[in-house]
Scaffold this active site. Structure first.
Site, PDB file in Angstrom:
ATOM      1  N   ALA A 158      13.402   2.085   0.394  1.00 18.87           N
ATOM      2  CA  ALA A 158      13.028   2.328   1.783  1.00 18.87           C
ATOM      3  C   ALA A 158      14.147   1.824   2.695  1.00 18.87           C
ATOM      4  CB  ALA A 158      11.714   1.621   2.107  1.00 18.87           C
ATOM      5  N   GLU A 230       2.782   6.471  -8.054  1.00 16.15           N
ATOM      6  CA  GLU A 230       1.807   5.444  -7.654  1.00 16.15           C
ATOM      7  C   GLU A 230       1.708   5.535  -6.141  1.00 16.15           C
ATOM      8  OE1 GLU A 230       0.410   2.563  -5.855  1.00 16.15           O
ATOM      9  OE2 GLU A 230       1.955   1.232  -6.674  1.00 16.15           O
ATOM     10  N   LEU A 231       0.584   6.067  -5.672  1.00 14.67           N
ATOM     11  CA  LEU A 231       0.462   6.464  -4.267  1.00 14.67           C
ATOM     12  C   LEU A 231      -0.514   5.567  -3.512  1.00 14.67           C
ATOM     13  CD1 LEU A 231       0.468  10.305  -4.987  1.00 14.67           C
ATOM     14  CD2 LEU A 231       2.420   8.765  -4.657  1.00 14.67           C
ATOM     15  N   CYS A 264      -0.802  -1.229  -1.558  1.00 10.90           N
ATOM     16  CA  CYS A 264      -1.582  -0.048  -1.970  1.00 10.90           C
ATOM     17  C   CYS A 264      -2.871  -0.466  -2.663  1.00 10.90           C
ATOM     18  CB  CYS A 264      -0.756   0.816  -2.920  1.00 10.90           C
ATOM     19  SG  CYS A 264       0.728   1.516  -2.200  1.00 10.90           S
ATOM     20  N   GLU A 361      -6.414   5.127   4.613  1.00  9.65           N
ATOM     21  CA  GLU A 361      -5.897   3.853   4.135  1.00  9.65           C
ATOM     22  C   GLU A 361      -5.458   3.029   5.342  1.00  9.65           C
ATOM     23  OE1 GLU A 361      -2.783   2.092   0.819  1.00  9.65           O
ATOM     24  OE2 GLU A 361      -2.313   4.029   1.732  1.00  9.65           O
TER      25      GLU A 361
END
Length: 457
Positions: A158, A230-231, A264, A361
């Site tokens: 990122a 992996e979300l 997450c 979320e």
């Protein structure tokens, strides 16, 4: 002139670093070096690979304080949690150094051949596309099994944690690892598709939002390349009428506030059956109010700032929209004065379907409390989500809770009387729109291997 990635301390708003994006020639050189490195690294014995992983683990521990302080400055992680994150990375490399040879050993299979077995061979260069919230752990938990299996890795991190991304590469080099084993590229998201398409890239591991993951999957599928995704997650914790309330409340608060709520797999939706909802709610509010937020370098603060101001503002809008739609604010829910991207521990109750606090979320220190009629209704509510990453359940009847966790909750990680977390000994990943594939354990190390049948007559 190349793009510049700017690192901003979210606790103060001050810029502390700018980093030029990798130009096309550097990208091509890095990918070629990774492929050449793979040709050499894949020929190392498992024991030799394990020795290199142990060297990397030692270097992580040597630089622990420096790495932790960097993460705290760059994305606001509370300093003690940053130290723990670096140590977890080292432990995971030690784990794969020890267990990798067993996980990758040939598996004999009885057939009509004189000899037949399954062999696990590396694929090549793995592209890791990683998020900012655990700037070291997300990378090392993917890197450990991938390297042990004989692959090499290129990282696109990122952009707001570019300093951490470069620090990871320095750790690998300082450990004495072979050239080409791991490299960091600083790239804008617009260049990811081109990198995935590069013929030298064999597979992709991605952690991040569901939307971004779908784009990565589309591009990888066009080029027939394996991915592990992996979300996002909106983990539900069920509190049954026979729960140990002290344990349920404390664990739920810790699960919601870990990494300042930016995980997450953090606890996000709290589904309490009607008979205990008021007690759970009152005690949770008490503990959330008591949790200190502030300077992440101060070990007395449980919560640091959110990683970016825009993320804090987005979270606040989700809270306000939920309140407009009928949710009740019990604590928090305001933007503090000052320069930092802080947000206080917040609790919403009377949360219903259709509200952001129910459907979306919430990536920050906000808890959504939902009342269930009974056990069956609680399971229904927990599963009523597009996500399926983690779930928890609290009950003194462990057999009852285990049955629900094992057979009824639709999530990849289901924990009883504990908050959901990753462990290198156990597989980690989700279902539904939380992704597919697994990281960690024996399953994670085999994701990026050619599971090869060998038949000898």
């Amino acid at each position: 002139m190349s793009d510049l990635f700017t690192s901003v301390n979210p606790a103060t708003g001050a810029v502390f670093g700018q980093y030029p994006a990798s130009d096309p020639s550097k990208v091509e050189k890095a990918v070629k070096q990774a492929h050449k490195g793979f040709e050499e690294w894949s020929q190392f014995t498992l024991k030799e690979r394990g020795a290199v992983l142990k060297q990397i683990a030692a270097e992580l521990r040597k630089q622990k304080q420096k790495l932790a302080e960097l993460a705290t400055r760059e994305m606001g992680k509370p300093i003690k949690q940053a130290m723990d994150e670096v140590e977890k990375c080292a432990r995971t490399f030690d784990f794969y150094a020890k267990e990798g040879p067993k996980f990758l050993a040939n598996e004999l299979v009885e057939t009509d051949a004189k000899k037949s077995y399954v062999s696990f061979q590396p694929l090549g260069v793995v592209l890791a596309i990683m998020p900012w919230n655990f700037p070291y752990w997300q990378v090392f938990r993917a890197m450990g099994p991938a390297l042990m299996a004989g692959n090499t890795m290129v990282l696109k991190h990122a952009s707001n944690v570019s300093a951490c991304a470069l620090a990871i590469e320095k750790v690998i080099k300082a450990s004495g690892a072979p050239k080409g084993l791991f490299q960091t590229l600083l790239l804008p998201s617009s260049q990811v598709a081109g990198l995935i398409a590069n013929p030298a890239i064999s597979a992709i591991t991605f952690t991040g939002s569901t939307y971004a993951g779908s784009k990565v999957a589309q591009t990888a599928a066009m080029h027939i390349k394996k991915q592990v995704l992996e979300l996002g997650g909106s983990d539900a914790y069920i509190v049954l009428e026979d729960a140990d309330m002290d344990l349920a409340v404390t664990t739920s608060v810790n699960g919601r506030l870990i990494n300042s709520g930016q995980s997450c797999v953090a606890a996000k939706r709290f589904i309490a059956v009607k008979s205990v909802r008021k007690e759970f709610e009152a005690r949770m509010v008490e503990q959330m109010k008591a949790a200190k937020f502030g300077d992440p370098m101060d070990e007395g603060n449980k919560i640091g700032p959110m990683a970016r101001h825009d993320l804090r503002d987005q979270l606040h809008q989700q809270v306000l929209k939920s309140i407009e739609m009928g949710a009740k604010l019990l604590c928090g829910g305001y933007v503090p004065d000052g320069e930092g991207a802080f947000y206080p521990p917040t609790v919403l109750t009377n949360v219903k379907k259709g509200m952001p606090a129910y459907d979306e979320e919430l990536f920050g220190p906000v808890a959504s409390i939902i009342e269930a009629k009974d056990e069956q209704d609680a399971v229904r509510l927990a599963n009523d989500s597009i996500y399926g990453l983690g779930a928890g359940i609290f009950s003194k009847n462990r057999k009852r809770a285990e049955h629900i966790a094992a057979t009824q909750l639709q999530a990849g990680n289901c924990f009883v009387n504990s908050f959901v977390h990753s462990d290198p000994r156990l597989p980690f990943g989700g279902t539904k729109q939380s992704g597919y594939g697994r990281e960690l354990s024996i399953f994670g190390i085999r994701e990026f291997t050619n599971i090869k049948t060998v038949f000898i007559q």
